[in-house]
Design a protein around this motif. Structure first.
Motif, short mmCIF file in Angstrom:
data_model
loop_
_atom_site.label_atom_id
_atom_site.label_comp_id
_atom_site.label_asym_id
_atom_site.label_seq_id
_atom_site.Cartn_x
_atom_site.Cartn_y
_atom_site.Cartn_z
N LYS A 291 -15.47 -30.61 5.47
CA LYS A 291 -16.85 -30.54 5.86
C LYS A 291 -17.18 -30.36 7.51
CE LYS A 291 -17.96 -30.45 1.66
NZ LYS A 291 -18.45 -29.25 0.75
N VAL A 292 -16.00 -30.65 8.21
CA VAL A 292 -16.10 -30.78 9.71
C VAL A 292 -15.50 -29.54 10.24
CG1 VAL A 292 -15.23 -32.06 11.54
CG2 VAL A 292 -15.69 -33.34 9.42
N ASN A 293 -14.37 -28.88 9.58
CA ASN A 293 -13.71 -28.05 10.39
C ASN A 293 -13.04 -27.00 9.43
OD1 ASN A 293 -11.31 -29.27 10.08
ND2 ASN A 293 -11.53 -30.42 11.90
N ASP A 294 -12.17 -25.93 9.81
CA ASP A 294 -11.65 -25.30 8.99
C ASP A 294 -10.06 -25.42 8.57
OD1 ASP A 294 -13.83 -23.59 8.96
OD2 ASP A 294 -13.28 -22.36 10.50
N ILE A 295 -9.87 -26.75 8.85
CA ILE A 295 -8.30 -27.44 8.41
C ILE A 295 -8.21 -27.37 6.93
CG2 ILE A 295 -6.72 -29.03 8.65
CD1 ILE A 295 -7.85 -29.47 11.47
N PRO A 296 -7.41 -26.69 6.12
CA PRO A 296 -7.38 -26.83 4.54
C PRO A 296 -6.97 -28.51 4.24
CG PRO A 296 -5.38 -25.99 5.71
CD PRO A 296 -6.35 -26.15 6.61
N VAL A 297 -7.61 -28.98 3.26
CA VAL A 297 -7.58 -30.33 2.67
C VAL A 297 -6.82 -30.37 1.42
CG1 VAL A 297 -8.43 -32.52 2.15
CG2 VAL A 297 -9.14 -31.13 4.40
N LEU A 298 -5.58 -31.17 1.11
CA LEU A 298 -5.12 -31.39 -0.16
C LEU A 298 -5.73 -32.19 -0.75
CD1 LEU A 298 -1.41 -30.48 0.33
CD2 LEU A 298 -3.03 -28.85 -0.10
N THR A 299 -5.60 -32.40 -2.20
CA THR A 299 -6.04 -33.36 -2.91
C THR A 299 -4.69 -34.38 -3.39
OG1 THR A 299 -5.48 -32.35 -5.19
CG2 THR A 299 -7.79 -32.08 -4.18
N PRO A 300 -4.84 -35.57 -3.64
CA PRO A 300 -3.75 -36.38 -4.31
C PRO A 300 -2.88 -35.83 -5.04
CG PRO A 300 -5.56 -37.92 -4.06
CD PRO A 300 -6.13 -36.30 -4.03
N LYS A 301 -3.23 -34.78 -5.75
CA LYS A 301 -2.50 -34.11 -6.95
C LYS A 301 -1.67 -32.85 -6.28
CE LYS A 301 -5.26 -35.69 -10.89
NZ LYS A 301 -5.91 -35.49 -12.03
N GLU A 302 -1.80 -32.76 -4.93
CA GLU A 302 -1.29 -31.50 -4.62
C GLU A 302 -0.31 -31.90 -3.35
OE1 GLU A 302 -5.02 -28.36 -4.92
OE2 GLU A 302 -4.93 -29.66 -3.33
#
Length: 464
Positions: A291-302
């Motif tokens: 929600k802050v910038n365009d950096i991809p974020v993974l979940t704990p299952k990835e």
């Protein structure tokens, strides 16, 4: 004379225990097509049959141990005198077409009676090391290919033309059961199922008796072999053609020929629009979590693909050489498989099973003294299934400048030459919900799609 010699040689090879050496269209439970990748296992209470309907039942002779098969290859190659053949003979000598039956051979790995052999094959889990089996498959493919091109139907005699037969690629190895008991004999058989101008396909199977004495089908493999001039490896040497004597043999040859003609390279084909949309949707989803910038974020299952890398480096010693003085292809397959297996086990945090090997490439020979680099990645995941890729490359401290020319000059002493690519499909046995692998870089997106194609193809072929 040739037919009598072939018949006499075949009579020395005992058939599989309680095995009828024929295949009819009325028994589809045994094989649904050699060279097609479509196969079903015969029920345990039924006999297992060979690839073709041409062979009659053979019995009464002892099993031939696999060590004799390996030694016969070395003797056969060493007896070749390439200088005794003229260039005209290499180009125009008539080569009589052979039948599938001509090249059929069967050997045994005597694990039940040979304790030293058993130690060679024993894994940490107490069963048979699959990596050792891969070495035997490679030897078997070479042996059958030389039989197909021998003068009298055995390796005791000369070659019809001077030739060096090497593994070009392994089209596929499907594992129906990888839990091979280390206390029971393993039976390996194979034959030529396609012959082109200078290339051949060798189809190989593996069997073992279960605790009730029933013969169980363990795996099937298709090796692509090529024939080269011993005096100049860049020159092709013709091989004997393949003819059918029964409808079953004709179907086998035609199916394999069609696969050669229309074989689509799943690993290297152009990216489709559907695949591009898949990657675009994946990254849109990853970025939408931030929600802050365009950096991809993974979940704990990835997990990012580059985080799955596991490598090993070693020097190639003379003990790993084949009869041509190069590093044995079976050894390279074994090292790649063991690295991929280790990586998959760490990734899944539990035991894994090998389901298939696809698109195994032998691009360049590996020499004694080369530094061998093997790097593995988890390229795609689907539920409990993983697609693994291992890339082999070499560096040579004595020829760094030559290697650098083949790479970017800026690489300098880090220059390496890619020699092999191996792809493995594995199944997580203990932890069915594996982490989902995600590509972070463009090159890994391409690798991800390649792994997706290979894994989906395996699931359609041998799982679903």
């Amino acid at each position: 004379m040739l037919a009598r010699t072939v018949s006499r040689r075949l009579s020395q090879i005992r058939g599989l225990n309680q095995v009828g050496l024929f295949l009819t269209t009325a028994s589809p439970s045994v094989l649904d097509g050699v060279g097609t990748g479509k196969m079903t296992m015969a029920p345990a209470h039924k006999t297992v049959r060979t690839f073709t309907s041409q062979c009659e039942t053979v019995s009464g002779e002892p099993e031939i141990p696999i060590d004799k098969m390996v030694s016969s290859i070395y003797t056969h190659v060493n007896s070749c005198q390439p200088a005794s053949f003229t260039e005209e003979e290499k180009k125009s000598k008539p080569l009589e077409p052979r039948t599938i039956r001509h090249s059929y051979r069967k050997f045994v790995i005597p694990l039940s009676t040979d304790n030293e052999k058993k130690k060679e094959y024993l894994s940490a889990m107490g069963n048979v090391r699959i990596g050792k089996i891969l070495e035997d498959l490679d030897h078997m493919a070479v042996h059958v290919a030389y039989i197909h091109n021998s003068e009298n139907g055995s390796l005791d005699g000369p070659m019809t033309l001077p030739r060096t037969i090497v593994t070009a690629s392994v089209k596929r190895i499907d594992f129906h059961n990888e839990d091979i008991n280390s206390s029971r004999d393993v039976i390996i058989d194979g034959q030529v199922t396609y012959a082109g101008t200078s290339s051949m396909q060798i189809s190989i199977r593996l069997f073992q008796n279960d605790e009730s004495g029933n013969l169980i089908h363990l795996l099937k493999a298709d090796f692509i072999m090529v024939s080269r001039d011993p005096l100049d490896s860049n020159k092709k040497i013709r091989v004997h053609g393949l003819v059918a004597r029964t409808p079953d043999e004709a179907e086998t040859i035609n199916q394999t020929k069609e696969h050669f003609k229309n074989m689509s390279d799943l690993a290297d084909r152009q990216t489709t629009n559907e695949e591009l949309r898949l990657i675009d949707n994946m990254y849109s989803n990853l970025i939408s979590r931030n929600k802050v910038n365009d950096i991809p974020v993974l979940t704990p299952k990835e997990m990012w693909m580059h985080k799955t890398s596991l490598s090993v480096t070693e020097i190639c010693f003379p003990e790993y050489q084949n009869m041509y003085g190069k590093i044995f292809g079976g050894f390279l397959m074994r090292k790649a498989l063991e690295l991929a297996y280790t990586n998959a086990k760490l990734y899944c945090k539990g035991r894994v099973a090998i389901r298939s090997m696809d698109h195994i490439e032998f691009a360049k020979p590996v020499e004694i003294g080369h530094v061998l680099h093997l790097n593995s990645l988890v390229t795609y995941t689907h539920g409990k299934y993983l697609q693994m890729k291992v890339v082999a490359s070499i560096s040579d401290q004595n020829n760094l400048s030559e290697l650098a020319k083949a790479n970017l000059p800026t690489l300098g002493q880090e220059a390496q030459i890619r020699t092999n690519v191996f792809n493995f499909t594995m199944e997580s046995v203990e932890n069915p919900n594996t982490l989902t692998v995600v590509p972070k870089h463009y090159i890994h997106a391409s690798t991800y799609l390649e792994g997706r194609r290979l894994l989906n193809n395996t699931l359609k072929r041998i799982v679903n």
